[in-house]
Motif scaffolding. Structure first.
Motif, PDB file in Angstrom:
ATOM      1  N   GLY A   1       0.811  -1.208   0.000  1.00  0.00           N
ATOM      2  CA  GLY A   1       0.000   0.000   0.000  1.00  0.00           C
ATOM      3  C   GLY A   1       0.846   1.260   0.000  1.00  0.00           C
ATOM      4  N   LEU A   2       1.962   1.241   0.728  1.00  0.00           N
ATOM      5  CA  LEU A   2       2.841   2.404   0.767  1.00  0.00           C
ATOM      6  C   LEU A   2       3.467   2.657  -0.603  1.00  0.00           C
ATOM      7  N   LEU A   3       3.854   1.588  -1.267  1.00  0.00           N
ATOM      8  CA  LEU A   3       4.466   1.740  -2.584  1.00  0.00           C
ATOM      9  C   LEU A   3       3.467   2.205  -3.632  1.00  0.00           C
ATOM     10  N   THR A   4       2.191   1.902  -3.448  1.00  0.00           N
ATOM     11  CA  THR A   4       1.185   2.350  -4.405  1.00  0.00           C
ATOM     12  C   THR A   4       0.612   3.721  -4.043  1.00  0.00           C
ATOM     13  N   SER A   5       1.060   4.280  -2.926  1.00  0.00           N
ATOM     14  CA  SER A   5       0.645   5.630  -2.566  1.00  0.00           C
ATOM     15  C   SER A   5       1.469   6.646  -3.353  1.00  0.00           C
ATOM     16  N   ARG A   6       1.207   7.909  -3.138  1.00  0.00           N
ATOM     17  CA  ARG A   6       1.956   8.946  -3.846  1.00  0.00           C
ATOM     18  C   ARG A   6       3.411   8.998  -3.403  1.00  0.00           C
ATOM     19  N   LEU A   7       3.722   8.336  -2.284  1.00  0.00           N
ATOM     20  CA  LEU A   7       5.113   8.249  -1.845  1.00  0.00           C
ATOM     21  C   LEU A   7       5.868   7.117  -2.542  1.00  0.00           C
ATOM     22  N   GLY A   8       5.156   6.265  -3.247  1.00  0.00           N
ATOM     23  CA  GLY A   8       5.773   5.093  -3.843  1.00  0.00           C
ATOM     24  C   GLY A   8       6.961   5.398  -4.745  1.00  0.00           C
ATOM     25  N   PRO A   9       6.814   6.317  -5.724  1.00  0.00           N
ATOM     26  CA  PRO A   9       7.965   6.626  -6.582  1.00  0.00           C
ATOM     27  C   PRO A   9       9.152   7.184  -5.813  1.00  0.00           C
ATOM     28  N   VAL A  10       8.885   7.952  -4.769  1.00  0.00           N
ATOM     29  CA  VAL A  10       9.973   8.495  -3.956  1.00  0.00           C
ATOM     30  C   VAL A  10      10.724   7.366  -3.252  1.00  0.00           C
ATOM     31  N   ILE A  11       9.983   6.428  -2.679  1.00  0.00           N
ATOM     32  CA  ILE A  11      10.614   5.302  -1.988  1.00  0.00           C
ATOM     33  C   ILE A  11      11.432   4.468  -2.974  1.00  0.00           C
ATOM     34  N   THR A  12      10.879   4.234  -4.151  1.00  0.00           N
ATOM     35  CA  THR A  12      11.607   3.480  -5.169  1.00  0.00           C
ATOM     36  C   THR A  12      12.840   4.241  -5.631  1.00  0.00           C
ATOM     37  N   GLY A  13      12.713   5.554  -5.819  1.00  0.00           N
ATOM     38  CA  GLY A  13      13.860   6.366  -6.204  1.00  0.00           C
ATOM     39  C   GLY A  13      14.970   6.317  -5.169  1.00  0.00           C
ATOM     40  N   VAL A  14      14.591   6.336  -3.900  1.00  0.00           N
ATOM     41  CA  VAL A  14      15.586   6.223  -2.823  1.00  0.00           C
ATOM     42  C   VAL A  14      16.300   4.877  -2.916  1.00  0.00           C
ATOM     43  N   ALA A  15      15.535   3.814  -3.151  1.00  0.00           N
ATOM     44  CA  ALA A  15      16.136   2.475  -3.247  1.00  0.00           C
ATOM     45  C   ALA A  15      17.133   2.403  -4.400  1.00  0.00           C
ATOM     46  N   VAL A  16      16.750   2.921  -5.567  1.00  0.00           N
ATOM     47  CA  VAL A  16      17.660   2.911  -6.719  1.00  0.00           C
ATOM     48  C   VAL A  16      18.876   3.792  -6.438  1.00  0.00           C
ATOM     49  N   GLY A  17      18.645   4.933  -5.778  1.00  0.00           N
ATOM     50  CA  GLY A  17      19.734   5.852  -5.466  1.00  0.00           C
ATOM     51  C   GLY A  17      20.748   5.286  -4.506  1.00  0.00           C
ATOM     52  N   VAL A  18      20.346   4.339  -3.685  1.00  0.00           N
ATOM     53  CA  VAL A  18      21.280   3.661  -2.773  1.00  0.00           C
ATOM     54  C   VAL A  18      21.904   2.446  -3.451  1.00  0.00           C
ATOM     55  N   LEU A  19      21.078   1.624  -4.080  1.00  0.00           N
ATOM     56  CA  LEU A  19      21.558   0.351  -4.618  1.00  0.00           C
ATOM     57  C   LEU A  19      22.496   0.531  -5.802  1.00  0.00           C
ATOM     58  N   ALA A  20      22.216   1.483  -6.685  1.00  0.00           N
ATOM     59  CA  ALA A  20      23.052   1.640  -7.876  1.00  0.00           C
ATOM     60  C   ALA A  20      24.495   2.028  -7.519  1.00  0.00           C
ATOM     61  N   PRO A  21      24.726   3.069  -6.715  1.00  0.00           N
ATOM     62  CA  PRO A  21      26.114   3.349  -6.317  1.00  0.00           C
ATOM     63  C   PRO A  21      26.747   2.212  -5.515  1.00  0.00           C
ATOM     64  N   LEU A  22      25.938   1.519  -4.725  1.00  0.00           N
ATOM     65  CA  LEU A  22      26.474   0.395  -3.959  1.00  0.00           C
ATOM     66  C   LEU A  22      26.944  -0.721  -4.894  1.00  0.00           C
ATOM     67  N   LEU A  23      26.197  -0.972  -5.970  1.00  0.00           N
ATOM     68  CA  LEU A  23      26.623  -1.974  -6.947  1.00  0.00           C
ATOM     69  C   LEU A  23      27.922  -1.558  -7.626  1.00  0.00           C
ATOM     70  N   VAL A  24      28.101  -0.263  -7.876  1.00  0.00           N
ATOM     71  CA  VAL A  24      29.377   0.218  -8.411  1.00  0.00           C
ATOM     72  C   VAL A  24      30.494  -0.074  -7.414  1.00  0.00           C
ATOM     73  N   HIS A  25      30.244   0.218  -6.159  1.00  0.00           N
ATOM     74  CA  HIS A  25      31.238  -0.029  -5.101  1.00  0.00           C
ATOM     75  C   HIS A  25      31.603  -1.507  -5.022  1.00  0.00           C
TER      76      HIS A  25
END
Length: 369
Positions: A8-32
């Motif tokens: 429900g949280l991911l389908t709320s208006r906060l969902g894209p923000v939460i997903t963006g945060v996840a990508v913003g953490v995971l992508a640089p971490l994968l580079v590391h």
């Protein structure tokens, strides 16, 4: 109950923000953890590497069956099954979608990245990404012109359930090939080789472990499916509907990735010496104009297309296959850029791609509605 709350949280208006945060953490971490610089997650680049890993092109420095792409698709499949959104469908101008995917990849490889990577490059301090992002927005704006004037590729129709599982099974096959790494051929010197190829050097030789890459892809696919995260849809909705709902996801991605890169010592501000990038601003701009237009006409960025393929959308699957073939052609015909700059053959390929996309935009108005 916990799963339902998270969904429900991911389908709320906060969902894209939460997903963006996840990508913003995971992508640089994968580079590391081993992925190429500023390329923690790039749907276009990773699809290009998969094409090389399958031997569809012979650019030896970009050959690896990246697990992130199967992970994203299978993560989307899992979320769609759990929440009852697995709806196999097909029939919305598949051949046009194939060539939209083809030319979207040509444009992305002129720039050297998809929209996700454009923002990740910027978040790591790569200022050569600015021209690409500007071109992406211009391409989306051109696509919106066609949408406002009745552009439509027709309706998709329900398909058999088996149809919806073709791409997920294919992704499982890629993972099996990655793990098994079969050697079924011989080099001229008699050494075993292929049909699966692995780069010995260059970006294709740089990768996090299979397990970590796959888990990251699964998590991103799950979250993006629930939140409808889309870097092209974000600007489309902002321009057409004045709705910033998806756009905040891009903002969250960039801000979080900047913080993560700074924490990991991966932030390098400037234009010179950026990994897997070139500083020809004109072609960075024009390449992403082509990609942005193709993505908008097809209905979403490459990540979104992979996610829809996981939901059973065969039209999105055809687009993804078009990207795969486009990557092979781009390298076999020397159309892809290198860190030294764009190919001398890029002008003709770009003009052909733009002509195709513009023709599609004009010739598919108010049809099959």
């Amino acid at each position: 109950m916990g799963l339902n709350k998270a969904g429900g949280l991911l389908t709320s208006r906060l969902g894209p923000v939460i997903t963006g945060v996840a990508v913003g953490v995971l992508a640089p971490l994968l580079v590391h953890l081993g992925n190429p610089g500023n390329m923690g997650i790039c749907v276009a680049c990773f699809t290009r590497d998969i094409a090389g890993g399958l031997g569809l092109h012979r650019a030896a420095v970009v050959q690896y069956l990246r697990p992130e792409i199967p992970g994203i698709l299978l993560g989307a499949l899992g979320a769609s099954l759990v929440f009852g959104e697995m709806r196999p469908r097909a029939g919305s101008s598949p051949i046009i979608r194939f060539f939209l995917g083809f030319f979207a990849m040509v444009g992305a490889l002129i720039f050297l990245g998809c929209p996700w990577r454009a923002y990740l490059r910027l978040a790591a301090g790569d200022l050569t990404a600015v021209a690409g992002i500007a071109g992406l927005i211009a391409g989306i704006a051109l696509g919106i012109y066609f949408l406002w004037n009745g552009f439509n590729l027709g309706r998709s129709r329900p398909a058999t359930r088996a149809t919806g599982y073709v791409m997920p099974v294919a992704m499982l096959g890629l993972l099996a090939l990655l793990v098994a790494s079969p050697l079924m051929g011989r080099t001229p010197d008699g050494d075993p080789t292929g049909p699966i190829f692995f780069s010995a050097q260059g970006p294709g030789a740089m990768h996090a472990s299979v397990a970590i890459s796959l888990v990251a892809g699964l998590l991103i696919g799950w979250m993006a499916q629930r939140s409808r995260f889309c870097t092209v849809g974000a600007f489309r909705d902002l321009m057409m509907l004045k709705d910033p709902h998806l756009f905040w996801g891009i903002g969250a991605l960039v801000v979080t990735a900047v913080i993560t890169n700074l924490a990991l010592g991966q932030f390098k501000l400037g234009m010179e010496g950026q990994p897997v990038a070139h500083a020809n601003h004109l072609w960075n701009f024009l390449g992403m104009v082509l990609s942005g237009l193709a993505f908008t006409l097809a209905g979403g960025c490459p990540g979104r297309q992979v996610i829809m393929a996981g939901e059973g959308d065969s039209d999105a699957s055809v687009f993804v296959l078009g990207m795969l073939v486009g990557a092979a052609f781009a390298h076999n015909f020397t159309l892809a850029s290198t860190p030294k700059g764009p190919s001398p053959y890029v002008m003709g390929a770009w003009a052909l791609g733009m002509a195709f996309c513009v023709a599609v935009g004009f010739l598919n108005r108010n049809e099959n509605v």
